[in-house]
Design a protein around this motif. Structure first.
Motif: not given
Length: 247
Positions: A101-102, A187-189, A191-195, A210-211
């Motif tokens: 996710c960018l 609209a729900v993708e 959640d990234p595990d790591l940011l 919320w993500r």
């Protein structure tokens, strides 16, 4: 001798001395912080060299099964340097990361989407939306407007569902209700595990809150100083973390 004039001179001298002391103290503190920053960067450079060249065996085998969805947050000013972003994505691809996710606040990365698609040999999904299918990686492009628009639509949907009808129960909206509204809108993708955050400040730069409820966040410093070895370190450290989600 005028005692009032003398006292004014005395306090003026004290004030001047205090200003000089504060000025010197500020410079001393600034010098200390600058030295600490330089030492930290030297240590990071040495650490990066050792990891990248395989001298630290701990990071040679990454458990990427724990990183099913990786989020990359980039400061919008730095996101304009497309070559640096492409180099970062090539590193992640080489490590075996499949879904990314960018995000940048102003949507600069969205404008460069075609460049990334061409670079990574990808084709765009026929389904409308920010998710773009790649042969090597799946990308989602997000900016701060996506979050605001999605929340506004979800809130409007929940209002119509629970408040328009005067006889229905009026709940106190919680995270569960918001998720319900977002799912209804599609609209729900994940959640990234790591940011991994690239920018001048230690915050998520407006990434949809919320993500990142269960997301681990790591500040990586400015994009122009990115280091391959430190990316490996961040991913490895995340894979060793035990996450407790509660009941």
């Amino acid at each position: 001798m005028d005692p009032v004039a003398e006292s004014q001179k005395f306090f003026r001298r004290i004030s001047q001395s205090s200003n000089i002391m504060l000025f010197l103290l500020w410079h001393v503190v600034h010098l200390i912080i600058s030295v600490l920053y330089i030492v930290r960067e030297i240590f990071r450079a040495i650490e990066n060299y050792l990891i990248t060249n395989g001298y630290v065996k701990t990071y040679t085998n990454l458990n990427l099964g724990r990183v099913k969805y990786l989020g990359i947050v980039i400061d919008s000013d730095e996101a304009r340097n497309t070559s640096k972003v492409v180099e970062l994505l090539e590193w992640l691809s080489a490590l075996g990361v499949k879904k990314i996710c960018l995000y940048d606040r102003e949507g600069v990365l969205k404008k460069s989407k075609a460049v990334f698609m061409e670079r990574f040999g990808s084709t765009e999904n026929s389904v409308a939306g920010p998710l773009v299918s790649k042969k090597r990686m799946d990308f989602e492009f997000v900016s701060i407007t996506d979050g605001k628009e999605a929340v506004a639509k979800a809130a409007n949907l929940l209002f119509k569902k629970y408040y328009v009808d005067g006889d229905s129960e009026k709940p106190f909206f919680t995270e569960t209700h918001l998720t319900e509204g977002l799912k209804t809108l599609g609209a729900v993708e994940p959640d990234p595990d790591l940011l991994l955050i690239y920018g001048p400040v230690r915050c998520h730069l407006g990434f949809p809150a919320w993500r990142i409820r269960y997301t681990e966040m790591v500040h990586m410093g400015p994009l122009k100083y990115k280091k391959f070895g430190l990316i490996m370190k961040a991913i490895h450290k995340f894979t060793k973390v035990k996450q407790n989600y509660g009941s």
